[in-house]
Design a protein around this motif. Sequence first.
Motif, PDB file in Angstrom:
ATOM      1  N   THR A 101       0.689  -1.380  -0.015  1.00  0.00           N
ATOM      2  CA  THR A 101      -0.067   0.106   0.003  1.00  0.00           C
ATOM      3  C   THR A 101       0.910   1.271   0.048  1.00  0.00           C
ATOM      4  O   THR A 101       0.544   2.093  -0.661  1.00  0.00           O
ATOM      5  N   ILE A 102       1.830   1.158   0.690  1.00  0.00           N
ATOM      6  CA  ILE A 102       2.633   2.465   0.831  1.00  0.00           C
ATOM      7  C   ILE A 102       3.578   2.692  -0.678  1.00  0.00           C
ATOM      8  O   ILE A 102       3.402   3.852  -1.001  1.00  0.00           O
ATOM      9  N   ILE A 103       3.929   1.586  -1.360  1.00  0.00           N
ATOM     10  CA  ILE A 103       4.617   1.723  -2.418  1.00  0.00           C
ATOM     11  C   ILE A 103       3.561   2.144  -3.559  1.00  0.00           C
ATOM     12  O   ILE A 103       4.153   3.140  -4.513  1.00  0.00           O
ATOM     13  N   VAL A 104       2.373   1.823  -3.526  1.00  0.00           N
ATOM     14  CA  VAL A 104       1.414   2.138  -4.465  1.00  0.00           C
ATOM     15  C   VAL A 104       1.165   3.523  -4.644  1.00  0.00           C
ATOM     16  O   VAL A 104       1.021   4.215  -5.297  1.00  0.00           O
ATOM     17  N   TYR A 105       1.052   4.143  -3.062  1.00  0.00           N
ATOM     18  CA  TYR A 105       0.593   5.101  -3.009  1.00  0.00           C
ATOM     19  C   TYR A 105       1.799   6.276  -3.324  1.00  0.00           C
ATOM     20  O   TYR A 105       1.849   7.533  -3.631  1.00  0.00           O
ATOM     21  N   SER A 106       2.947   5.694  -2.958  1.00  0.00           N
ATOM     22  CA  SER A 106       4.140   6.489  -3.257  1.00  0.00           C
ATOM     23  C   SER A 106       4.417   6.732  -4.864  1.00  0.00           C
ATOM     24  O   SER A 106       4.762   7.986  -5.097  1.00  0.00           O
ATOM     25  N   GLN A 107       3.996   5.800  -5.483  1.00  0.00           N
ATOM     26  CA  GLN A 107       4.079   6.052  -7.004  1.00  0.00           C
ATOM     27  C   GLN A 107       3.080   7.081  -7.584  1.00  0.00           C
ATOM     28  O   GLN A 107       3.458   7.686  -8.389  1.00  0.00           O
ATOM     29  N   LEU A 108       1.609   6.925  -6.801  1.00  0.00           N
ATOM     30  CA  LEU A 108       0.770   7.835  -7.474  1.00  0.00           C
ATOM     31  C   LEU A 108       1.264   9.213  -7.157  1.00  0.00           C
ATOM     32  O   LEU A 108       0.782  10.206  -7.862  1.00  0.00           O
ATOM     33  N   ALA A 155       7.091   3.912 -17.032  1.00  0.00           N
ATOM     34  CA  ALA A 155       8.369   4.226 -17.546  1.00  0.00           C
ATOM     35  C   ALA A 155       9.177   5.039 -16.370  1.00  0.00           C
ATOM     36  O   ALA A 155      10.486   5.144 -16.491  1.00  0.00           O
ATOM     37  N   TYR A 156       8.377   5.869 -15.703  1.00  0.00           N
ATOM     38  CA  TYR A 156       8.993   6.737 -14.783  1.00  0.00           C
ATOM     39  C   TYR A 156       8.349   6.205 -13.474  1.00  0.00           C
ATOM     40  O   TYR A 156       7.107   6.129 -13.171  1.00  0.00           O
ATOM     41  N   ARG A 157       9.327   5.852 -12.440  1.00  0.00           N
ATOM     42  CA  ARG A 157       8.887   5.177 -11.215  1.00  0.00           C
ATOM     43  C   ARG A 157       9.975   5.361  -9.927  1.00  0.00           C
ATOM     44  O   ARG A 157      11.002   5.835 -10.075  1.00  0.00           O
ATOM     45  N   ILE A 158       9.262   5.411  -8.840  1.00  0.00           N
ATOM     46  CA  ILE A 158      10.212   5.278  -7.646  1.00  0.00           C
ATOM     47  C   ILE A 158      11.107   4.017  -7.402  1.00  0.00           C
ATOM     48  O   ILE A 158      10.776   3.140  -8.198  1.00  0.00           O
ATOM     49  N   THR A 159      12.109   4.159  -6.795  1.00  0.00           N
ATOM     50  CA  THR A 159      12.827   3.140  -6.302  1.00  0.00           C
ATOM     51  C   THR A 159      12.376   2.747  -4.967  1.00  0.00           C
ATOM     52  O   THR A 159      12.187   3.325  -4.081  1.00  0.00           O
ATOM     53  N   VAL A 200      10.468   2.147   2.979  1.00  0.00           N
ATOM     54  CA  VAL A 200       9.308   1.580   2.904  1.00  0.00           C
ATOM     55  C   VAL A 200       8.965   0.591   3.936  1.00  0.00           C
ATOM     56  O   VAL A 200       8.038   0.323   4.532  1.00  0.00           O
ATOM     57  N   PHE A 201       9.869  -0.592   3.948  1.00  0.00           N
ATOM     58  CA  PHE A 201       9.821  -1.716   4.624  1.00  0.00           C
ATOM     59  C   PHE A 201       9.579  -1.298   6.254  1.00  0.00           C
ATOM     60  O   PHE A 201       9.280  -2.049   6.943  1.00  0.00           O
ATOM     61  N   ILE A 202      10.715  -0.507   6.601  1.00  0.00           N
ATOM     62  CA  ILE A 202      11.039   0.108   7.865  1.00  0.00           C
ATOM     63  C   ILE A 202       9.559   0.719   8.312  1.00  0.00           C
ATOM     64  O   ILE A 202       8.806   0.392   9.375  1.00  0.00           O
ATOM     65  N   GLU A 203       8.944   1.407   7.571  1.00  0.00           N
ATOM     66  CA  GLU A 203       7.661   2.166   7.701  1.00  0.00           C
ATOM     67  C   GLU A 203       6.673   1.003   7.907  1.00  0.00           C
ATOM     68  O   GLU A 203       5.763   1.094   8.933  1.00  0.00           O
ATOM     69  N   ALA A 204       6.494  -0.016   6.959  1.00  0.00           N
ATOM     70  CA  ALA A 204       5.464  -1.077   7.196  1.00  0.00           C
ATOM     71  C   ALA A 204       5.722  -1.872   8.525  1.00  0.00           C
ATOM     72  O   ALA A 204       4.700  -2.076   8.921  1.00  0.00           O
ATOM     73  N   GLY A 205       6.913  -2.078   8.984  1.00  0.00           N
ATOM     74  CA  GLY A 205       7.268  -2.833  10.209  1.00  0.00           C
ATOM     75  C   GLY A 205       6.668  -2.077  11.282  1.00  0.00           C
ATOM     76  O   GLY A 205       6.232  -2.716  12.211  1.00  0.00           O
ATOM     77  N   VAL A 206       6.971  -0.894  11.350  1.00  0.00           N
ATOM     78  CA  VAL A 206       6.602   0.187  12.338  1.00  0.00           C
ATOM     79  C   VAL A 206       5.162   0.248  12.585  1.00  0.00           C
ATOM     80  O   VAL A 206       4.465   0.230  13.504  1.00  0.00           O
ATOM     81  N   VAL A 207       4.511   0.179  11.436  1.00  0.00           N
ATOM     82  CA  VAL A 207       3.208   0.137  11.401  1.00  0.00           C
ATOM     83  C   VAL A 207       2.585  -1.100  11.993  1.00  0.00           C
ATOM     84  O   VAL A 207       1.513  -1.050  12.832  1.00  0.00           O
ATOM     85  N   ALA A 208       3.153  -2.209  11.342  1.00  0.00           N
ATOM     86  CA  ALA A 208       2.750  -3.538  11.774  1.00  0.00           C
ATOM     87  C   ALA A 208       2.535  -3.620  13.497  1.00  0.00           C
ATOM     88  O   ALA A 208       1.807  -4.067  14.273  1.00  0.00           O
ATOM     89  N   LEU A 209       3.990  -3.103  13.987  1.00  0.00           N
ATOM     90  CA  LEU A 209       4.225  -3.344  15.353  1.00  0.00           C
ATOM     91  C   LEU A 209       3.212  -2.407  16.130  1.00  0.00           C
ATOM     92  O   LEU A 209       2.949  -2.947  17.104  1.00  0.00           O
ATOM     93  N   ASP A 251      -4.770   3.874 -12.230  1.00  0.00           N
ATOM     94  CA  ASP A 251      -3.775   3.479 -11.141  1.00  0.00           C
ATOM     95  C   ASP A 251      -4.459   3.984  -9.845  1.00  0.00           C
ATOM     96  O   ASP A 251      -4.193   3.305  -8.768  1.00  0.00           O
ATOM     97  N   LEU A 252      -5.092   5.229  -9.672  1.00  0.00           N
ATOM     98  CA  LEU A 252      -5.775   5.668  -8.513  1.00  0.00           C
ATOM     99  C   LEU A 252      -6.669   4.630  -8.040  1.00  0.00           C
ATOM    100  O   LEU A 252      -6.656   4.255  -6.856  1.00  0.00           O
ATOM    101  N   HIS A 253      -7.805   4.085  -8.976  1.00  0.00           N
ATOM    102  CA  HIS A 253      -8.628   3.100  -8.419  1.00  0.00           C
ATOM    103  C   HIS A 253      -8.085   1.909  -7.997  1.00  0.00           C
ATOM    104  O   HIS A 253      -8.345   1.455  -6.925  1.00  0.00           O
ATOM    105  N   PHE A 254      -6.696   1.287  -8.692  1.00  0.00           N
ATOM    106  CA  PHE A 254      -6.156   0.114  -8.080  1.00  0.00           C
ATOM    107  C   PHE A 254      -5.750   0.401  -6.859  1.00  0.00           C
ATOM    108  O   PHE A 254      -5.602  -0.498  -5.791  1.00  0.00           O
ATOM    109  N   GLY A 255      -5.111   1.586  -6.792  1.00  0.00           N
ATOM    110  CA  GLY A 255      -4.327   2.045  -5.188  1.00  0.00           C
ATOM    111  C   GLY A 255      -5.743   1.950  -4.269  1.00  0.00           C
ATOM    112  O   GLY A 255      -5.181   1.664  -3.106  1.00  0.00           O
TER     113      GLY A 255
END
Length: 803
Positions: free
Chosen positions: A447-454, A759-763, A768-777, A674-678
């Motif tokens: 979810t974080i990656i999808v919204y970062s790309q959008l 063609a143009y995307r985030i890395t 991202v995974f630190i944020e996801a881990g913090v949210v999960a914890l 893409d927005l609807h997918f997100g």
Amino acid sequence: MIHHLFQIAWRNLLKRKFYSFINIAGLAVGMTSCLLIAIYIKNELSYDQYHVKRDRIVRVLQTFRHVDDGVNPGAPVPEDFWVWGCAPVGPALQADFPEIEKTVQFMSPLSVLLEHGNKRFQQDNVVCMDSTAFDVFSWKMLYGDPHTALIAPNSIVLTRTVSEKFFGDANPVGQTLRVDNGDNFMITGVMENVPPNSQINFNGLISMSTARKQRSEIFSWWGYVDFYTYLLLKENTDIKSLQAKANAFVKKHNPNDKGYVIAFEKMNDAYLHSSAIRQPGPTGSRLNIYLFICIAIFIMLIGCINFMNLSTARSLERAKEVGVRKVLGVRPSSLMWQFLFESVVMTVAAAMIALALARPGISLIETLSGKDLSHTNIFNLQLIIYMLAFAVIVGILSGIYPAWFLSGFKPIAVLKGKFNPSGEGISLRKALVVFQFTLSIALIAGTIIVYSQLKFLNRKDLGFQKDQMVIIDFEGDGKVEENIEPIKKALADQPGVVSVAASRAVPGEFLPNAGSQVEGPDGQMRDQGPFIYEIDFDFIPTYKIPLIAGRNYNRSYTTDSAQSMVLNESAAKMFGYEKPADAVGKKFTQWGRKGIVIGVVKDFNFKSLHQAVEPLTLRYGYPGDLNRISVSVKSDNVQSTIARLKKTWDRLAPQRPFMYHFLDDSFRAQYETDLHFGQLFTFFACLAICIACLGLFGLSTFMAQQRVKEIGVRKVLGSSIRGIVMLLSKEFILLILIAIFIAVPLCWWAMHQWLQGFAYRITIGPVVFIEAGVVALTVALATMAWQTVKAAMSNPIDSLRNE
């Protein structure tokens, strides 16, 4: 037997209301999610399936590669093909291929001004189509003869919605509509609105003979591209037999174009499986479907894991019941059937709740997905049977281990009070918690990656000014074209207006390719097919597109309107110039014009960021070639500025409605899918996390209850509340940390695949995974906090008074 099992199951459900609620709620939400995802996927798979002859319909794909003399271009790849192509290919195929029963062609959609009496509407998405349309496609005609409605020139078929705007519920066949302030068109039919699950969509059909009467020459040009060609094959025709004869067909009819190749594609593959570009309508994403299938499986697994964890965790609570039943002679198999039956009762109850939640859920999914699912009927006998069968299967699969585990207790050990849950069962519960949170963390990170790309798509500098740009669409109105300069000047004189320009298209819109020859570094003319914008003198400065070599069009140079052209960087490279300045002054030939390249602009993203910047030519457009006016306005008092623009427009062009939109809105619409997918991804990810937390809450509650005497002893011996909270929480924290390490590579791989569509995307970085881990914890600790703190603050006297 069944009645007896049901009575016992019902008693146990009522006796343990809290755990029953957690199990049923988790399963119900999981089943509702699966049902909604299934409805969404079914809709995606249903595109164009309403056509009765769909299995016999194929479409012609064409590629127009530019090939230098003596060069073998090799076989084209699927991405080289266009669905959009030339007109003569259709009649030629019909004449040469006896396997073809019918051919139907249609052109790119138009926006036309329709008038009847005192009613006048600018109607978009009106298509010129062959008279064979209703013989090939299964569109329902309400009034008129489908076989003759599109034969005569100046004939028009309206959809029901458009017809009702002019004539209400009356039959309008035989009435006339004035089109674009010109000819009157006879209404020869009214058809039902095109189903929403259709790739070919339109609001009206104009007979192809009308276009043939107006521009007959384009129907014989193999190099003029503006037609879609669909074929109805005869019964039992193999598409491979057509493809085998394609090369000979091209050599016969278009021998001079070495880069021209045709292929055939089944209509059933058009929406989800086509790699061709220039599609006639929307296309779906198989990757998105696979991701949603995975999410549905994840959600259901999380719900089942909750059930298994809570059932095995409550083993001590039901141990004496099992022991007494075994002493009284109940066989282990009977006990196992009882526990399985309890599991099935809960899943069937969850399925009924899921069906009740599905109806409001569909409305929510429509909003999140942007899809029209109104044609989906969920309250039918078949679906209810499927849901019940699914509930029974889920009940058996999720209940079989707890049933086997509980029915295997030894009665002597249980009744002597020497029973302890096996380490094996505890290890399984830990593994299931890890698995559950692995899925949840992967979804959070996704979810974080999808919204970062959008966010990246919305914020990226496109290389031109798109904000505060008002686009006035006049669709080639002759009177506006004749007075384009006075109209531009009057608009530019309004307060709040910065500058005004005119063009054939604006960034983000469809634009054609143009066969172009430009002198290369070796002095030879190089033949290519870049995109083309037809613009006026003010377009480049109005859009603030940087010039990096040469100059812009200038009214002071009399040759600029007929003998000059501007390229973008990519076009300069395509013609052999690594340094843009080297392209300036070179000769060109394009669509009947000859002259020199006067400038090169910096590459700008005139199309979606799904695609890299492509070669583009910007040439001066004569008034008859233009259909858009771009007005750059100041950011303050925008609505007042719009009102003044409308007033000026109505005075100077009363025959044409003032139709406008903001460029940033239309450009953002390219990412609507893409927005609807997100939004969908986030919604179902949140549901999955909620279900996981529901199970964690129940499990932590039970574990705290099981350790109540231990907690009492520890408090008597001086343990602090903080120490006891940490004792109860650390085991779950460790499991979640393990889940984070497992989730990272899985999520990275899946989301990396999704990002390849841009063609143009985030890395994807570690943050991202630190944020996801913090949210999960955080979510997990918040879920457990109430129970752990409550257990830690309990009075030890209450738990130890009987010891």
